[in-house]
Design a protein around this motif. Structure first.
Motif, short mmCIF file in Angstrom:
data_model
loop_
_atom_site.label_atom_id
_atom_site.label_comp_id
_atom_site.label_asym_id
_atom_site.label_seq_id
_atom_site.Cartn_x
_atom_site.Cartn_y
_atom_site.Cartn_z
N PHE A 51 144.08 -18.29 71.21
CA PHE A 51 144.22 -19.77 71.64
C PHE A 51 144.66 -20.78 70.50
CE2 PHE A 51 141.99 -18.30 75.54
CZ PHE A 51 142.90 -18.47 76.52
N ILE A 52 145.18 -21.93 70.77
CA ILE A 52 145.46 -22.66 69.62
C ILE A 52 144.70 -24.01 70.31
CG2 ILE A 52 147.44 -24.22 68.68
CD1 ILE A 52 149.36 -22.04 69.24
N SER A 89 151.29 -25.99 72.31
CA SER A 89 151.54 -24.63 72.91
C SER A 89 150.05 -23.86 73.22
CB SER A 89 152.25 -23.44 71.82
OG SER A 89 153.51 -23.96 71.65
N VAL A 90 149.90 -23.10 74.09
CA VAL A 90 148.75 -22.63 74.80
C VAL A 90 148.13 -21.62 73.52
CG1 VAL A 90 147.44 -21.07 76.20
CG2 VAL A 90 149.18 -23.04 77.14
N ALA A 91 148.93 -20.62 73.06
CA ALA A 91 148.50 -19.47 72.18
C ALA A 91 149.76 -19.10 71.45
CB ALA A 91 147.96 -18.46 73.18
N ALA A 123 147.23 -28.16 77.43
CA ALA A 123 147.67 -28.08 76.29
C ALA A 123 148.35 -29.61 75.82
CB ALA A 123 148.70 -26.87 75.85
N GLY A 124 149.26 -29.73 76.87
CA GLY A 124 150.03 -31.11 76.75
C GLY A 124 149.70 -32.28 77.31
N LYS A 125 148.21 -32.43 77.75
CA LYS A 125 147.78 -33.35 78.46
C LYS A 125 147.97 -34.86 77.78
CE LYS A 125 142.95 -32.54 76.85
NZ LYS A 125 141.60 -32.45 77.26
N ALA A 246 153.72 -19.99 74.57
CA ALA A 246 153.27 -19.37 73.27
C ALA A 246 154.22 -19.83 71.94
CB ALA A 246 153.24 -17.81 73.37
N ILE A 247 153.87 -19.62 70.76
CA ILE A 247 154.59 -19.60 69.60
C ILE A 247 154.71 -18.33 68.90
CG2 ILE A 247 154.68 -20.77 67.43
CD1 ILE A 247 152.92 -23.21 68.13
N ALA A 248 155.87 -18.08 68.60
CA ALA A 248 155.96 -16.71 68.09
C ALA A 248 156.28 -16.60 66.59
CB ALA A 248 157.28 -15.94 68.65
N ASP A 249 156.61 -17.76 66.00
CA ASP A 249 157.14 -17.62 64.51
C ASP A 249 156.00 -17.43 63.71
OD1 ASP A 249 158.25 -18.29 62.22
OD2 ASP A 249 159.03 -20.14 62.69
#
Length: 261
Positions: A51-52, A89-91, A123-125, A246-249
């Motif tokens: 989780f981020i 992002s969530v995770a 996450a974006g609240k 999600a973030i993949a980078d």
């Protein structure tokens, strides 16, 4: 007795629920282990989920290793500010988060959009609300026909329902066919989606002065959300924020330093 404040149990309904839980026990969204709550992860998958969380870069949502304040920017955001205002992002795209994205997209487990979308909404609240215009990153009609649904649209619908925003799945369109982004370099990804998106000229007025929220399942280099952001800003949107599951980078894995702009 009426007015006594005592809560009565609906025995038939409670019994039916117990029977249903026995016959169809609740399962972990990722690994299928039994869990005690609906739409949840088992303890093992919860531990593996990256989780981020705050503290993070104000613009890119990259986590910092120490708290430097709410408005701090990462060196990457300072060196190359994104077209959009903020990304949340969530995770990270690994472990259970990756499994959930792939299951939703390729295994057609569309029921996952509910819990995933609600995580994204949290996450974006900070920038979601009733005035938000929520747009999913679109698929080309050929790909939509073969897949039969757009996973980003499913997520966007859940987020809009959660925050009360306006969900518009067809306002932003993919107007030319592009190659699959998987396996392409960052430069090729940006070139691949250049001029790929557009707004129906008859509907451009719907974007004037609006606060747009772009929704996608996963972000790698950011080429797709950047191209989408440029399109809606050029059409008159006041701002664009992005939410992905999600973030993949790998280069976004952490930000060890922070700068106040």
């Amino acid at each position: 007795m009426p007015g006594s404040g005592r809560k009565w149990i609906d025995v038939p309904r409670a019994g039916a629920r117990l029977a249903l839980d026995f016959l169809l026990p609740m399962r972990c969204l990722s690994c299928d282990r039994r869990v005690g709550t609906e739409d949840g992860l088992c303890p093992v998958c919860w531990q593996k989920m990256q989780f981020i969380e705050k503290p993070w870069c104000y613009r890119l949502g990259i986590p910092f290793t120490y708290d430097v304040g709410e408005d701090a920017w990462s060196p990457r955001a300072i060196a190359s500010p994104p077209v959009f205002d903020r990304l949340r992002s969530v995770a990270f795209y690994e472990g259970p988060a990756r499994d959930l994205v792939l299951a939703l997209k390729f295994s057609r487990r569309r029921e996952l959009a509910g819990p995933m979308g609600r995580w994204m909404s949290r996450a974006g609240k900070e920038f979601l609300g009733e005035q938000s215009l929520i747009l999913p990153v679109p698929l080309r009609w050929v790909r939509l026909l073969s897949r039969r649904f757009n996973q980003a649209a499913d997520l966007a619908k859940v987020i809009a329902a959660d925050c009360g925003g306006q969900y518009e799945p067809d306002l932003l369109r993919r107007r030319k066919r592009t190659r699959q982004q998987v396996g392409l370099s960052a430069k090729d990804r940006h070139r691949n989606v250049r001029s790929a998106f557009g707004i129906d000229k008859e509907r451009e007025s719907e974007l004037q002065g609006r606060h747009v929220i772009l929704i996608d399942d996963v972000m790698t280099t950011g080429s797709t959300v950047t191209a989408c952001s440029k399109t809606v800003l050029a059409a008159g949107a006041a701002s664009v924020n992005v939410i992905t599951f999600a973030i993949a980078d790998p280069s976004l894995r952490s930000a060890d330093e922070a700068v106040k702009p």
